[in-house]
Design a protein around this motif. Structure first.
Motif, PDB file in Angstrom:
ATOM      1  N   PHE A  92       0.808  -1.222   0.000  1.00 37.65           N
ATOM      2  CA  PHE A  92       0.000   0.000   0.000  1.00 37.65           C
ATOM      3  C   PHE A  92       0.843   1.275   0.000  1.00 37.65           C
ATOM      4  O   PHE A  92       0.641   2.149  -0.831  1.00 37.65           O
ATOM      5  CB  PHE A  92      -0.935  -0.003   1.212  1.00 37.65           C
ATOM      6  N   PHE A  93       1.809   1.363   0.937  1.00 40.54           N
ATOM      7  CA  PHE A  93       2.607   2.584   1.069  1.00 40.54           C
ATOM      8  C   PHE A  93       3.817   2.516   0.135  1.00 40.54           C
ATOM      9  O   PHE A  93       4.952   2.294   0.566  1.00 40.54           O
ATOM     10  CB  PHE A  93       3.039   2.788   2.528  1.00 40.54           C
ATOM     11  N   LYS A  94       3.565   2.744  -1.130  1.00 37.82           N
ATOM     12  CA  LYS A  94       4.637   2.689  -2.135  1.00 37.82           C
ATOM     13  C   LYS A  94       5.309   4.071  -2.204  1.00 37.82           C
ATOM     14  O   LYS A  94       5.189   4.811  -3.190  1.00 37.82           O
ATOM     15  CB  LYS A  94       4.061   2.256  -3.476  1.00 37.82           C
ATOM     16  N   ASP A  95       6.013   4.373  -1.125  1.00 36.09           N
ATOM     17  CA  ASP A  95       6.596   5.708  -0.956  1.00 36.09           C
ATOM     18  C   ASP A  95       8.123   5.676  -0.897  1.00 36.09           C
ATOM     19  O   ASP A  95       8.750   6.620  -0.426  1.00 36.09           O
ATOM     20  CB  ASP A  95       6.048   6.350   0.320  1.00 36.09           C
ATOM     21  N   GLY A  96       8.720   4.582  -1.357  1.00 37.39           N
ATOM     22  CA  GLY A  96      10.168   4.474  -1.325  1.00 37.39           C
ATOM     23  C   GLY A  96      10.694   3.692  -0.144  1.00 37.39           C
ATOM     24  O   GLY A  96      11.909   3.476  -0.032  1.00 37.39           O
ATOM     25  N   ARG A  97       9.820   3.254   0.736  1.00 36.34           N
ATOM     26  CA  ARG A  97      10.256   2.475   1.904  1.00 36.34           C
ATOM     27  C   ARG A  97      10.790   1.108   1.466  1.00 36.34           C
ATOM     28  O   ARG A  97      10.458   0.611   0.378  1.00 36.34           O
ATOM     29  CB  ARG A  97       9.100   2.299   2.891  1.00 36.34           C
ATOM     30  N   GLU A  98      11.588   0.512   2.360  1.00 37.44           N
ATOM     31  CA  GLU A  98      12.133  -0.825   2.112  1.00 37.44           C
ATOM     32  C   GLU A  98      11.407  -1.896   2.913  1.00 37.44           C
ATOM     33  O   GLU A  98      11.377  -3.063   2.514  1.00 37.44           O
ATOM     34  CB  GLU A  98      13.625  -0.850   2.460  1.00 37.44           C
ATOM     35  N   VAL A  99      10.855  -1.532   4.064  1.00 35.11           N
ATOM     36  CA  VAL A  99      10.243  -2.525   4.951  1.00 35.11           C
ATOM     37  C   VAL A  99       8.791  -2.762   4.531  1.00 35.11           C
ATOM     38  O   VAL A  99       8.139  -1.872   3.986  1.00 35.11           O
ATOM     39  CB  VAL A  99      10.305  -2.061   6.419  1.00 35.11           C
ATOM     40  N   PRO A 100       8.263  -3.957   4.756  1.00 40.24           N
ATOM     41  CA  PRO A 100       6.887  -4.252   4.320  1.00 40.24           C
ATOM     42  C   PRO A 100       5.847  -3.510   5.148  1.00 40.24           C
ATOM     43  O   PRO A 100       6.071  -3.189   6.317  1.00 40.24           O
ATOM     44  CB  PRO A 100       6.778  -5.762   4.539  1.00 40.24           C
ATOM     45  N   ASP A 101       4.695  -3.251   4.531  1.00 42.05           N
ATOM     46  CA  ASP A 101       3.571  -2.686   5.277  1.00 42.05           C
ATOM     47  C   ASP A 101       2.501  -3.740   5.562  1.00 42.05           C
ATOM     48  O   ASP A 101       1.543  -3.483   6.283  1.00 42.05           O
ATOM     49  CB  ASP A 101       2.965  -1.470   4.580  1.00 42.05           C
ATOM     50  N   VAL A 102       2.676  -4.916   5.005  1.00 37.61           N
ATOM     51  CA  VAL A 102       1.888  -6.099   5.367  1.00 37.61           C
ATOM     52  C   VAL A 102       2.886  -7.212   5.675  1.00 37.61           C
ATOM     53  O   VAL A 102       3.788  -7.478   4.882  1.00 37.61           O
ATOM     54  CB  VAL A 102       0.930  -6.528   4.238  1.00 37.61           C
ATOM     55  N   PHE A 103       2.721  -7.854   6.832  1.00 34.42           N
ATOM     56  CA  PHE A 103       3.748  -8.779   7.301  1.00 34.42           C
ATOM     57  C   PHE A 103       3.093  -9.818   8.197  1.00 34.42           C
ATOM     58  O   PHE A 103       2.210  -9.496   8.995  1.00 34.42           O
ATOM     59  CB  PHE A 103       4.802  -7.997   8.091  1.00 34.42           C
ATOM     60  N   GLN A 104       3.491 -11.052   8.042  1.00 30.23           N
ATOM     61  CA  GLN A 104       3.014 -12.105   8.925  1.00 30.23           C
ATOM     62  C   GLN A 104       4.136 -13.100   9.208  1.00 30.23           C
ATOM     63  O   GLN A 104       4.986 -13.331   8.356  1.00 30.23           O
ATOM     64  CB  GLN A 104       1.807 -12.840   8.358  1.00 30.23           C
ATOM     65  N   SER A 105       4.117 -13.635  10.406  1.00 30.24           N
ATOM     66  CA  SER A 105       5.138 -14.603  10.786  1.00 30.24           C
ATOM     67  C   SER A 105       4.519 -15.672  11.677  1.00 30.24           C
ATOM     68  O   SER A 105       3.591 -15.391  12.446  1.00 30.24           O
ATOM     69  CB  SER A 105       6.289 -13.909  11.530  1.00 30.24           C
ATOM     70  N   VAL A 106       5.021 -16.895  11.529  1.00 32.72           N
ATOM     71  CA  VAL A 106       4.547 -18.028  12.322  1.00 32.72           C
ATOM     72  C   VAL A 106       5.716 -18.574  13.125  1.00 32.72           C
ATOM     73  O   VAL A 106       6.780 -18.885  12.567  1.00 32.72           O
ATOM     74  CB  VAL A 106       3.961 -19.137  11.428  1.00 32.72           C
ATOM     75  N   PHE A 107       5.525 -18.687  14.428  1.00 35.21           N
ATOM     76  CA  PHE A 107       6.561 -19.180  15.338  1.00 35.21           C
ATOM     77  C   PHE A 107       6.116 -20.506  15.935  1.00 35.21           C
ATOM     78  O   PHE A 107       4.997 -20.613  16.459  1.00 35.21           O
ATOM     79  CB  PHE A 107       6.798 -18.174  16.468  1.00 35.21           C
ATOM     80  N   GLU A 108       7.003 -21.492  15.874  1.00 33.85           N
ATOM     81  CA  GLU A 108       6.676 -22.822  16.393  1.00 33.85           C
ATOM     82  C   GLU A 108       7.403 -23.079  17.715  1.00 33.85           C
ATOM     83  O   GLU A 108       8.596 -22.789  17.848  1.00 33.85           O
ATOM     84  CB  GLU A 108       7.068 -23.902  15.383  1.00 33.85           C
ATOM     85  N   TYR A 109       6.649 -23.647  18.669  1.00 32.04           N
ATOM     86  CA  TYR A 109       7.196 -24.059  19.968  1.00 32.04           C
ATOM     87  C   TYR A 109       6.859 -25.539  20.171  1.00 32.04           C
ATOM     88  O   TYR A 109       5.918 -25.880  20.906  1.00 32.04           O
ATOM     89  CB  TYR A 109       6.588 -23.216  21.091  1.00 32.04           C
ATOM     90  N   PRO A 110       7.571 -26.451  19.510  1.00 40.86           N
ATOM     91  CA  PRO A 110       7.212 -27.875  19.597  1.00 40.86           C
ATOM     92  C   PRO A 110       7.294 -28.435  21.007  1.00 40.86           C
ATOM     93  O   PRO A 110       6.519 -29.340  21.357  1.00 40.86           O
ATOM     94  CB  PRO A 110       8.233 -28.546  18.666  1.00 40.86           C
ATOM     95  N   GLU A 111       8.202 -27.905  21.829  1.00 40.82           N
ATOM     96  CA  GLU A 111       8.304 -28.413  23.192  1.00 40.82           C
ATOM     97  C   GLU A 111       7.096 -28.018  24.030  1.00 40.82           C
ATOM     98  O   GLU A 111       6.814 -28.631  25.066  1.00 40.82           O
ATOM     99  CB  GLU A 111       9.596 -27.915  23.858  1.00 40.82           C
ATOM    100  N   ARG A 112       6.350 -27.002  23.571  1.00 42.96           N
ATOM    101  CA  ARG A 112       5.128 -26.579  24.259  1.00 42.96           C
ATOM    102  C   ARG A 112       3.871 -27.017  23.485  1.00 42.96           C
ATOM    103  O   ARG A 112       2.756 -26.727  23.920  1.00 42.96           O
ATOM    104  CB  ARG A 112       5.121 -25.048  24.410  1.00 42.96           C
ATOM    105  N   ASP A 113       4.073 -27.659  22.346  1.00 42.70           N
ATOM    106  CA  ASP A 113       2.950 -28.074  21.497  1.00 42.70           C
ATOM    107  C   ASP A 113       2.040 -26.906  21.154  1.00 42.70           C
ATOM    108  O   ASP A 113       0.804 -26.986  21.239  1.00 42.70           O
ATOM    109  CB  ASP A 113       2.121 -29.176  22.175  1.00 42.70           C
ATOM    110  N   LEU A 114       2.662 -25.808  20.730  1.00 40.97           N
ATOM    111  CA  LEU A 114       1.830 -24.667  20.344  1.00 40.97           C
ATOM    112  C   LEU A 114       2.505 -23.837  19.257  1.00 40.97           C
ATOM    113  O   LEU A 114       3.718 -23.927  19.028  1.00 40.97           O
ATOM    114  CB  LEU A 114       1.465 -23.794  21.546  1.00 40.97           C
ATOM    115  N   THR A 115       1.700 -23.031  18.604  1.00 40.23           N
ATOM    116  CA  THR A 115       2.137 -22.127  17.549  1.00 40.23           C
ATOM    117  C   THR A 115       1.652 -20.716  17.874  1.00 40.23           C
ATOM    118  O   THR A 115       0.533 -20.546  18.378  1.00 40.23           O
ATOM    119  CB  THR A 115       1.551 -22.559  16.185  1.00 40.23           C
ATOM    120  N   MET A 116       2.488 -19.720  17.573  1.00 43.02           N
ATOM    121  CA  MET A 116       2.057 -18.332  17.670  1.00 43.02           C
ATOM    122  C   MET A 116       2.091 -17.716  16.281  1.00 43.02           C
ATOM    123  O   MET A 116       3.106 -17.816  15.574  1.00 43.02           O
ATOM    124  CB  MET A 116       2.942 -17.518  18.618  1.00 43.02           C
ATOM    125  N   VAL A 117       0.991 -17.101  15.885  1.00 44.10           N
ATOM    126  CA  VAL A 117       0.864 -16.478  14.574  1.00 44.10           C
ATOM    127  C   VAL A 117       0.757 -14.966  14.754  1.00 44.10           C
ATOM    128  O   VAL A 117      -0.092 -14.492  15.522  1.00 44.10           O
ATOM    129  CB  VAL A 117      -0.384 -16.990  13.825  1.00 44.10           C
TER     130      VAL A 117
END
Length: 515
Positions: free
Chosen positions: A343-368
């Motif tokens: 959306f913000f196509k203003d010369g920036r380098e960093v994303p303006d939409v971003f998602q990440s998934v983190f896995e914790y297998p020892e806790r049997d859970l995921t954080m999104v």
């Protein structure tokens, strides 16, 4: 005494059904009685919960006066000065005037009601002359006056942070600079024996996080990372409830950042007096690549990788630290990420939409984590367990799951429902909200602007600084110490690396390295 026959609900309904005119009316009365029973029923009582018990306040009385220096007095530095009790006189006057116009704008009363932290601001350092001059007046305003003609002789402006760190009359420093300066300033401050409060995210690179942690531990200075959510009453209550297994086995966590205005996307105003004569550009770019002078880069530095880490190191860290505070997740086993500049196509380098998934297998859970800077649809923090789901913001709500094992009897009896919160915690819910801008409302809803303590609305940054100061006096560890800060930094860096290198990254806990 004659025996009295007891009727079940079924018997009553059958009897009422034989009276054509009164049957529906009578059944309505019965339903009303049942509804009243449900209202009376309080599952918190069944579970032995005292929702509104409050922890003891951190003392602000006694102890030595702590002499502070502040490095970086722009938007965030100005806010931290206010939280510490040193607002610019014009700001105090503005708050007072706004309260006269709108009684629900409580910023003046909130500020005047803050505890005296028993500190003195002895030094301010900023490479933009305008910010430095404003900070000098703020630092002189311990009396919280609405006018001030001259700077206190006890406050010194430093043009280079290294000179401030050499000052013998400064015990501790607040570092509120862009991220690319955090590590070096923190290391230098620790080596100079100054206690440190540093803004999030901790560092711009992985290597810097290791170096800063090592130096803080070697020197023994008291360190606090600026995640003021550690002071939010609802977050602390969430931890108490989860520790009591109210949610059952937790398997999925969803957190988000959604904002939809230029300020929320870091397109901050450029000061009209900003130029090469009023900004020490050479010093600003010292730790990274040198670019020709750019007022845009100076004020909107979060948009470039040279100075920050985008959504991962900036806004993700708020959400991660809140969850880490409650669940002690630590560093994830793995991370993947995606997104882009949509959306913000203003010369920036960093994303303006971003998602990440983190896995914790020892806790049997995921954080999104997911974020958009071009849509403000509210989603919040959601912690999902087998028995219940928690929505964790300034207002805390817990909804039972239809398939819950723990609450099966209450669900079957109709005492609780998955459509309604069975537990709600909202300290200060009867108070008026004086926030004004969309950005302020965003942070307020997430419990990052203020909280309530014993019925009083309090700036969370004020409480976070207060905790740090009392830990200095008592030689204790604050809630967001260097270990907590390191976990935040590595988690955010894993997401950033996964995005920039388009791969899944892992944390080797034994070797302490990202692979």
């Amino acid at each position: 005494m004659s025996d009295v026959k007891k009727f079940s609900r079924r018997d009553v309904v059958k009897t009422l059904a034989t009276i054509p005119v009164l049957g529906a009316l009578g059944y309505g009365v019965l339903k009303k009685i049942d509804s009243q029973k449900k209202k009376v029923y309080n599952i918190a009582d069944d579970l032995g919960l005292n929702l509104y018990d409050e922890p003891e306040l951190i003392s602000s009385k006694g102890g030595q006066t702590i002499r502070l220096g502040i490095i970086g007095t722009g938007g965030r530095g100005k806010y931290l000065l206010e939280a510490a009790g040193f607002a610019h006189p014009d700001t105090v006057k503005h708050w007072r005037d706004q309260f006269q116009i709108n009684k629900s704008d409580t910023r003046y009363g909130d500020y005047m009601g803050q505890d005296d932290l028993n500190i003195e601001i002895r030094g301010v350092c900023d490479i933009f002359d305008v910010h430095a001059e404003q900070a000098l007046l703020s630092a002189s305003n311990a009396a919280k006056a609405t006018s001030l003609d001259e700077v206190s002789p006890g406050v010194t402006r430093y043009r280079n942070y290294r000179d401030l760190l050499k000052a013998p009359d400064i015990d501790a420093v607040i570092i509120a600079t862009p991220d690319h300066w955090h590590a070096q300033m923190g290391i230098d401050a620790a080596k100079a024996g100054k206690h440190i409060y540093i803004e999030k995210g901790l560092t711009r690179t992985v290597e810097e996080a290791f170096a800063l942690r090592e130096t803080v531990k070697e020197t023994g200075v008291v360190f606090q990372l600026g995640h003021q959510g550690r002071q939010t009453a609802s977050f602390n209550k969430a931890k108490q409830l989860i520790d009591k297994n109210i949610l059952g086995k937790i398997s999925l966590i969803e957190v988000c950042t959604n904002r939809n205005d230029p300020n929320g996307a870091w397109v901050y105003p450029i000061h009209p007096e900003a130029n090469e004569n009023t900004i020490d550009w050479k010093q600003f770019t010292e730790p990274t690549k040198h670019h020709p002078f750019s007022a845009e880069r100076f004020f909107r530095w979060r948009c470039w990788w040279d100075y920050g880490t985008g959504l991962g190191g900036d806004l993700l860290t708020h959400e991660y630290d809140a969850i880490n505070q409650v669940l002690q997740l630590g560093i994830p086993h793995s991370a993947v990420a995606s997104g882009g500049i949509y959306f913000f196509k203003d010369g920036r380098e960093v994303p303006d939409v971003f998602q990440s998934v983190f896995e914790y297998p020892e806790r049997d859970l995921t954080m999104v984590y997911s974020a958009s800077l071009a849509n403000e649809h509210y989603r919040g923090k959601v912690i999902m367990g087998h028995d219940a789901t928690m929505r964790m913001e300034n207002k805390l709500e817990i909804f039972p799951d239809n398939r819950s094992t723990q609450y099966r009897k209450q669900l079957d009896a109709g005492l609780i429902s998955s459509n309604q919160a069975m537990i709600t915690y909202e300290p200060g819910r009867n108070t008026l909200d004086g926030t004004t801008s969309a950005t302020e409302q965003y942070f307020a809803s997430r419990g990052l602007l203020y909280t309530h303590v014993q019925g009083k609305r309090v700036n969370t940054a004020h409480l976070h600084i207060k905790e740090w100061l009392e830990c200095i006096r008592q030689n204790k560890q604050p809630s967001c110490n260097i270990d907590q800060a390191f976990e935040e930094a590595i988690t955010a860096h894993m997401a950033t690396i996964a995005y920039r290198e388009n791969r899944k990254v892992y944390w080797d806990a034994d070797k302490e390295e990202i692979i």
